[in-house]
Write a protein that holds these residues in place. Structure first.
Motif, PDB file in Angstrom:
ATOM      1  N   SER A 106       0.841  -1.200   0.000  1.00  0.00           N
ATOM      2  CA  SER A 106       0.000   0.000   0.000  1.00  0.00           C
ATOM      3  C   SER A 106       0.870   1.241   0.000  1.00  0.00           C
ATOM      4  O   SER A 106       2.011   1.208   0.480  1.00  0.00           O
ATOM      5  CB  SER A 106      -0.885   0.042   1.259  1.00  0.00           C
ATOM      6  N   TYR A 142       0.580   5.263   1.364  1.00  0.00           N
ATOM      7  CA  TYR A 142      -0.150   6.240   2.149  1.00  0.00           C
ATOM      8  C   TYR A 142       0.564   7.579   2.049  1.00  0.00           C
ATOM      9  O   TYR A 142       1.766   7.644   1.858  1.00  0.00           O
ATOM     10  CB  TYR A 142      -0.184   5.855   3.638  1.00  0.00           C
ATOM     11  N   GLN A 174       0.906  11.133   4.476  1.00  0.00           N
ATOM     12  CA  GLN A 174       0.662  11.628   5.831  1.00  0.00           C
ATOM     13  C   GLN A 174       0.827  13.128   5.848  1.00  0.00           C
ATOM     14  O   GLN A 174       1.906  13.649   5.554  1.00  0.00           O
ATOM     15  CB  GLN A 174       1.631  10.981   6.830  1.00  0.00           C
ATOM     16  N   GLY A 229      -2.257  16.644  10.926  1.00  0.00           N
ATOM     17  CA  GLY A 229      -3.658  16.669  11.325  1.00  0.00           C
ATOM     18  C   GLY A 229      -4.578  15.810  10.505  1.00  0.00           C
ATOM     19  O   GLY A 229      -5.790  15.798  10.736  1.00  0.00           O
ATOM     20  N   MET A 230      -4.031  15.075   9.533  1.00  0.00           N
ATOM     21  CA  MET A 230      -4.886  14.274   8.636  1.00  0.00           C
ATOM     22  C   MET A 230      -4.683  12.783   8.821  1.00  0.00           C
ATOM     23  O   MET A 230      -5.371  11.982   8.204  1.00  0.00           O
ATOM     24  CB  MET A 230      -4.588  14.638   7.178  1.00  0.00           C
ATOM     25  N   GLY A 231      -3.732  12.395   9.628  1.00  0.00           N
ATOM     26  CA  GLY A 231      -3.471  10.971   9.757  1.00  0.00           C
ATOM     27  C   GLY A 231      -2.890  10.409   8.472  1.00  0.00           C
ATOM     28  O   GLY A 231      -2.396  11.135   7.609  1.00  0.00           O
ATOM     29  N   LEU A 232      -2.970   9.131   8.312  1.00  0.00           N
ATOM     30  CA  LEU A 232      -2.493   8.437   7.119  1.00  0.00           C
ATOM     31  C   LEU A 232      -3.666   8.178   6.190  1.00  0.00           C
ATOM     32  O   LEU A 232      -4.687   7.631   6.605  1.00  0.00           O
ATOM     33  CB  LEU A 232      -1.848   7.107   7.507  1.00  0.00           C
ATOM     34  N   LEU A 272      -4.889   6.442   2.505  1.00  0.00           N
ATOM     35  CA  LEU A 272      -4.507   5.436   1.527  1.00  0.00           C
ATOM     36  C   LEU A 272      -4.611   5.996   0.113  1.00  0.00           C
ATOM     37  O   LEU A 272      -5.646   6.519  -0.283  1.00  0.00           O
ATOM     38  CB  LEU A 272      -5.405   4.209   1.685  1.00  0.00           C
ATOM     39  N   TYR A 289      -3.371   0.645  -3.470  1.00  0.00           N
ATOM     40  CA  TYR A 289      -2.896  -0.581  -2.861  1.00  0.00           C
ATOM     41  C   TYR A 289      -2.884  -1.699  -3.899  1.00  0.00           C
ATOM     42  O   TYR A 289      -3.483  -1.574  -4.972  1.00  0.00           O
ATOM     43  CB  TYR A 289      -3.742  -0.964  -1.645  1.00  0.00           C
ATOM     44  N   GLY A 297      -7.189   3.806  -3.523  1.00  0.00           N
ATOM     45  CA  GLY A 297      -7.558   4.020  -2.144  1.00  0.00           C
ATOM     46  C   GLY A 297      -8.407   5.265  -1.999  1.00  0.00           C
ATOM     47  O   GLY A 297      -9.212   5.589  -2.869  1.00  0.00           O
ATOM     48  N   PHE A 313       4.386   7.029   2.737  1.00  0.00           N
ATOM     49  CA  PHE A 313       4.792   5.766   3.340  1.00  0.00           C
ATOM     50  C   PHE A 313       4.284   4.600   2.507  1.00  0.00           C
ATOM     51  O   PHE A 313       3.128   4.579   2.079  1.00  0.00           O
ATOM     52  CB  PHE A 313       4.245   5.629   4.758  1.00  0.00           C
ATOM     53  N   GLN A 315       0.339  -4.092   9.266  1.00  0.00           N
ATOM     54  CA  GLN A 315       1.093  -3.532   8.159  1.00  0.00           C
ATOM     55  C   GLN A 315       2.475  -3.102   8.627  1.00  0.00           C
ATOM     56  O   GLN A 315       2.641  -2.550   9.712  1.00  0.00           O
ATOM     57  CB  GLN A 315       0.350  -2.333   7.553  1.00  0.00           C
ATOM     58  N   PHE A 355       5.579  -0.747   7.829  1.00  0.00           N
ATOM     59  CA  PHE A 355       5.805   0.499   7.111  1.00  0.00           C
ATOM     60  C   PHE A 355       7.280   0.727   6.806  1.00  0.00           C
ATOM     61  O   PHE A 355       8.153   0.375   7.592  1.00  0.00           O
ATOM     62  CB  PHE A 355       5.291   1.688   7.927  1.00  0.00           C
ATOM     63  N   GLY A 356       7.518   1.361   5.661  1.00  0.00           N
ATOM     64  CA  GLY A 356       8.849   1.819   5.341  1.00  0.00           C
ATOM     65  C   GLY A 356       9.156   3.105   6.081  1.00  0.00           C
ATOM     66  O   GLY A 356       8.300   3.643   6.787  1.00  0.00           O
ATOM     67  N   PRO A 357      10.365   3.644   5.925  1.00  0.00           N
ATOM     68  CA  PRO A 357      10.786   4.832   6.661  1.00  0.00           C
ATOM     69  C   PRO A 357      10.207   6.135   6.122  1.00  0.00           C
ATOM     70  O   PRO A 357      10.296   7.169   6.769  1.00  0.00           O
ATOM     71  CB  PRO A 357      12.302   4.821   6.516  1.00  0.00           C
TER      72      PRO A 357
END
Lengths: 116, 113
Positions: free
Chosen positions: B33, B35, B37, B40-43, B45, B48, B58, B90, B102, B104-106
């Motif tokens: 997937s 994403y 970021q 204030g919006m979170g992650l 999608l 995917y 997504g 991400f 899940q 996650f990469g860096p």
């Protein structure tokens, strides 16, 4: 659409205290929940998960509680340490109809700061 | 095992430029997937994939393309970058069917000027 949200955007605690991070969700079709920890400059890291047929699950120093009646999820961290300082996200997976892949919806996050 | 790797770590683009964000995993996970970021919006999608040759949109797919020719790689393409695409990106993988955890990469921090 329905989404996951958090009650408190920030939480400050003293080292050794217990921390409780809360999350409200509104989609009654969600059947799986995850808590992630994200340290500055890094990707989210899995902490613990819980399925909707459970109301409590424990890990190492962490406990997740699920209250489906009020659609509330919480993460409890015991004996909080400075290394626990991070942003904590809850995420929900809505039950996926005919497919096995359900997409995760993330909340906005809570900043946890642990003071020595 | 390297887990999930992303390149580049940082990128600055001018409006209208194109680029590809790379994501690779060595865990033999079927599901991958992307994403974004934002504060204030979170992650959220973007796209995917449930396996090689299969991709889907997504929550915020506009302005991004993906392809999945191998299990290991899942590149994200910006065809004509816009300032609204300034974000941290991400890539994440999961085993799929039995586990939705899940990895996650860096992340890649992208700035579009």
């Amino acid at each position: 659409g329905e989404s996951v949200g958090l009650h408190l955007p920030t939480l400050s605690v003293q080292e050794g205290d217990n921390s409780i991070i809360n999350c409200a969700y509104s989609n009654s079709a969600s059947d799986y929940f995850i808590w992630y920890k994200q340290e500055s400059g890094k990707g989210p890291q899995f902490i613990i998960d819980i399925r909707s047929n459970m109301d409590k699950r424990q890990g190492q120093r962490v406990t997740v509680l699920l209250n489906k009646t009020v659609k509330h999820l919480s993460l409890q961290i015991a004996a909080t340490q400075p290394g626990d300082s991070a942003v904590y996200f809850c995420a929900e997976k809505v039950r996926a109809g005919g497919t096995s892949y359900g997409k995760l919806t993330f909340g906005q996050g809570t900043i946890l700061t642990v003071h020595p | 095992n390297a887990g999930v790797t992303q390149t580049p770590k940082f990128q600055v683009l001018k409006t209208g430029q194109s680029m590809t964000l790379q994501c690779a995993q060595d865990m033999n996970h079927e599901y991958m997937s992307w994403y974004r970021q934002d504060p204030g919006m979170g992650l959220r999608l973007i796209h995917y994939s449930v396996g090689a040759g299969i991709t889907d949109q997504g929550e915020v797919p506009n302005g991004y393309n993906v392809s999945r020719s191998t299990t290991e790689d899942f590149p994200l393409r910006l065809l004509s970058a816009a300032p609204s695409q300034t974000s941290v990106y991400f890539c994440a993988t999961s085993r799929g069917t039995e586990s939705y955890e899940q990895y996650f990469g860096p992340g890649t921090r992208l700035t579009v000027t």
